[in-house]
Scaffold this active site. Structure first.
Site, PDB file in Angstrom:
ATOM      1  NE  ARG A 138     -15.436  -3.124   7.768  1.00 50.13           N
ATOM      2  CZ  ARG A 138     -15.688  -3.954   8.791  1.00 50.13           C
ATOM      3  NH1 ARG A 138     -15.178  -5.183   8.802  1.00 50.13           N
ATOM      4  NH2 ARG A 138     -16.462  -3.573   9.803  1.00 50.13           N
ATOM      5  CB  ILE A 146      -3.986  -6.576   8.470  1.00 44.68           C
ATOM      6  CG1 ILE A 146      -5.004  -6.752   7.329  1.00 44.68           C
ATOM      7  CG2 ILE A 146      -4.461  -7.297   9.730  1.00 44.68           C
ATOM      8  CD1 ILE A 146      -5.219  -8.174   6.881  1.00 44.68           C
ATOM      9  CG  PHE A 206      -8.118   5.904   0.435  1.00 43.02           C
ATOM     10  CD1 PHE A 206      -6.750   5.802   0.297  1.00 43.02           C
ATOM     11  CD2 PHE A 206      -8.683   5.585   1.661  1.00 43.02           C
ATOM     12  CE1 PHE A 206      -5.949   5.381   1.347  1.00 43.02           C
ATOM     13  CE2 PHE A 206      -7.896   5.164   2.720  1.00 43.02           C
ATOM     14  CZ  PHE A 206      -6.523   5.062   2.557  1.00 43.02           C
ATOM     15  CB  SER A 232      -0.929   0.000   1.215  1.00 43.60           C
ATOM     16  OG  SER A 232      -1.853  -1.062   1.102  1.00 43.60           O
ATOM     17  CG  PHE A 233       5.102   3.191   1.609  1.00 42.45           C
ATOM     18  CD1 PHE A 233       4.888   3.939   2.758  1.00 42.45           C
ATOM     19  CD2 PHE A 233       6.107   3.581   0.731  1.00 42.45           C
ATOM     20  CE1 PHE A 233       5.666   5.053   3.029  1.00 42.45           C
ATOM     21  CE2 PHE A 233       6.889   4.691   0.990  1.00 42.45           C
ATOM     22  CZ  PHE A 233       6.674   5.435   2.141  1.00 42.45           C
ATOM     23  CD  GLU A 234       5.921   0.071  -1.978  1.00 38.28           C
ATOM     24  OE1 GLU A 234       5.075  -0.760  -1.586  1.00 38.28           O
ATOM     25  OE2 GLU A 234       6.856   0.473  -1.263  1.00 38.28           O
ATOM     26  CG  HIS A 259       5.779  -1.279   9.069  1.00 38.90           C
ATOM     27  ND1 HIS A 259       7.088  -1.485   9.411  1.00 38.90           N
ATOM     28  CD2 HIS A 259       5.781  -0.966   7.760  1.00 38.90           C
ATOM     29  CE1 HIS A 259       7.848  -1.325   8.359  1.00 38.90           C
ATOM     30  NE2 HIS A 259       7.091  -1.001   7.341  1.00 38.90           N
ATOM     31  CD  GLU A 300       2.947  -9.205  17.858  1.00 35.09           C
ATOM     32  OE1 GLU A 300       4.186  -9.225  17.929  1.00 35.09           O
ATOM     33  OE2 GLU A 300       2.224 -10.155  18.167  1.00 35.09           O
TER      34      GLU A 300
HETATM   35  C1  DLZ Z   1       5.828  -3.623   5.508  1.00 37.32           C
HETATM   36  C2  DLZ Z   1       4.350  -3.753   5.424  1.00 37.32           C
HETATM   37  C3  DLZ Z   1       3.600  -4.172   6.533  1.00 37.32           C
HETATM   38  C4  DLZ Z   1       4.226  -4.513   7.853  1.00 37.32           C
HETATM   39  N1  DLZ Z   1       2.271  -4.336   6.461  1.00 37.32           N
HETATM   40  C5  DLZ Z   1       1.644  -4.055   5.296  1.00 37.32           C
HETATM   41  C6  DLZ Z   1       0.233  -4.214   5.181  1.00 37.32           C
HETATM   42  O1  DLZ Z   1      -0.485  -4.655   6.106  1.00 37.32           O
HETATM   43  N2  DLZ Z   1      -0.343  -3.882   3.993  1.00 37.32           N
HETATM   44  C7  DLZ Z   1       0.384  -3.409   2.919  1.00 37.32           C
HETATM   45  O2  DLZ Z   1      -0.224  -3.094   1.868  1.00 37.32           O
HETATM   46  N3  DLZ Z   1       1.716  -3.276   2.997  1.00 37.32           N
HETATM   47  C8  DLZ Z   1       2.356  -3.595   4.137  1.00 37.32           C
HETATM   48  N4  DLZ Z   1       3.714  -3.472   4.228  1.00 37.32           N
HETATM   49  C9  DLZ Z   1       4.482  -3.160   2.989  1.00 37.32           C
HETATM   50  C10 DLZ Z   1       4.564  -1.662   2.662  1.00 37.32           C
HETATM   51  O3  DLZ Z   1       3.344  -1.184   2.119  1.00 37.32           O
HETATM   52  C11 DLZ Z   1       5.673  -1.458   1.577  1.00 37.32           C
HETATM   53  O4  DLZ Z   1       5.424  -2.293   0.489  1.00 37.32           O
HETATM   54  C12 DLZ Z   1       7.063  -1.752   2.108  1.00 37.32           C
HETATM   55  O5  DLZ Z   1       7.317  -1.033   3.289  1.00 37.32           O
HETATM   56  C13 DLZ Z   1       8.138  -1.375   1.051  1.00 37.32           C
HETATM   57  O6  DLZ Z   1       8.130   0.036   0.804  1.00 37.32           O
END
Ligand code: DLZ
Length: 160
Positions: free
Chosen positions: A136, A91, A122, A65-67, A97, A94
């Site tokens: 969901r 999700i 979104f 999701s970060f990307e 993040h 612990e």
């Molecule tokens: C690292 C990470 C974690 C712990 N949890 C999720 C998540 O629940 N859902 C999700 O889409 N992505 C998660 N990521 C990965 C980050 O979004 C991202 O891909 C990494 O930090 C690399 O930049």
């Protein structure tokens, strides 16, 4: 919870503009892919149900999701799309993040809506556990992908 009494999949087709001439992008995060594939299916089926053509729906995958922000930004700048749907599932674990990834995804999508003329929807579930995400993404609360598709059509046709 906002969605506790709402089925995310319910829409009245008579209230939705026809999507036959619209082009959509869908950017899908690979993290929690059991969930994001369910969201993608919900979005795709709703777009097709509202008249969109399959060949006018472009899917790109990103790692997490970060990307999503970069994926949506690049899609908008290189492809002809009338709206983009950003699909992810975060999700709670612990560590902190969860907060950083949720915040980055939400802020990033918001920024794109401010900076470009292509609406970005979104469609990121932010849940405390897997069951809430299942509920969901095609489960007992419906599918947020469906809701996102309807939002995409409405935003793509905003103002006529
Ligand atoms: C690292 C990470 C974690 C712990 N949890 C999720 C998540 O629940 N859902 C999700 O889409 N992505 C998660 N990521 C990965 C980050 O979004 C991202 O891909 C990494 O930090 C690399 O930049």
């Amino acid at each position: 919870m906002a969605t506790a009494n709402k089925n995310l999949s319910v829409y009245n087709k008579a209230d939705i503009p026809n999507a036959k001439d619209l082009r959509f992008g869908i950017v899908v995060a690979e993290w929690n892919d059991q969930i994001t594939e369910g969201l993608y299916t919900g979005a795709l089926e709703a777009l097709l149900d509202c008249g969109a053509k399959e060949e006018h729906i472009l899917r790109w995958d990103v790692p997490g999701s970060f990307e999503l922000t970069f994926g949506c930004k690049k899609m908008i700048s290189t492809q002809k799309v009338d709206a983009v749907i950003a699909i992810g599932s975060v999700i709670r674990g612990e560590t902190q993040h969860f907060d950083f990834v949720c915040s980055a995804a939400a802020q990033g999508v918001k920024d794109l809506n401010v900076q470009t003329d292509v609406p970005v929807i979104f469609c990121v579930l932010t849940d405390n556990n897997l069951q809430q995400a299942i509920d969901r993404s095609g489960g007992k609360h419906g599918n947020k992908g469906t809701e996102a598709a309807i939002a995409a059509i409405k935003m793509a046709t905003l103002g006529g």
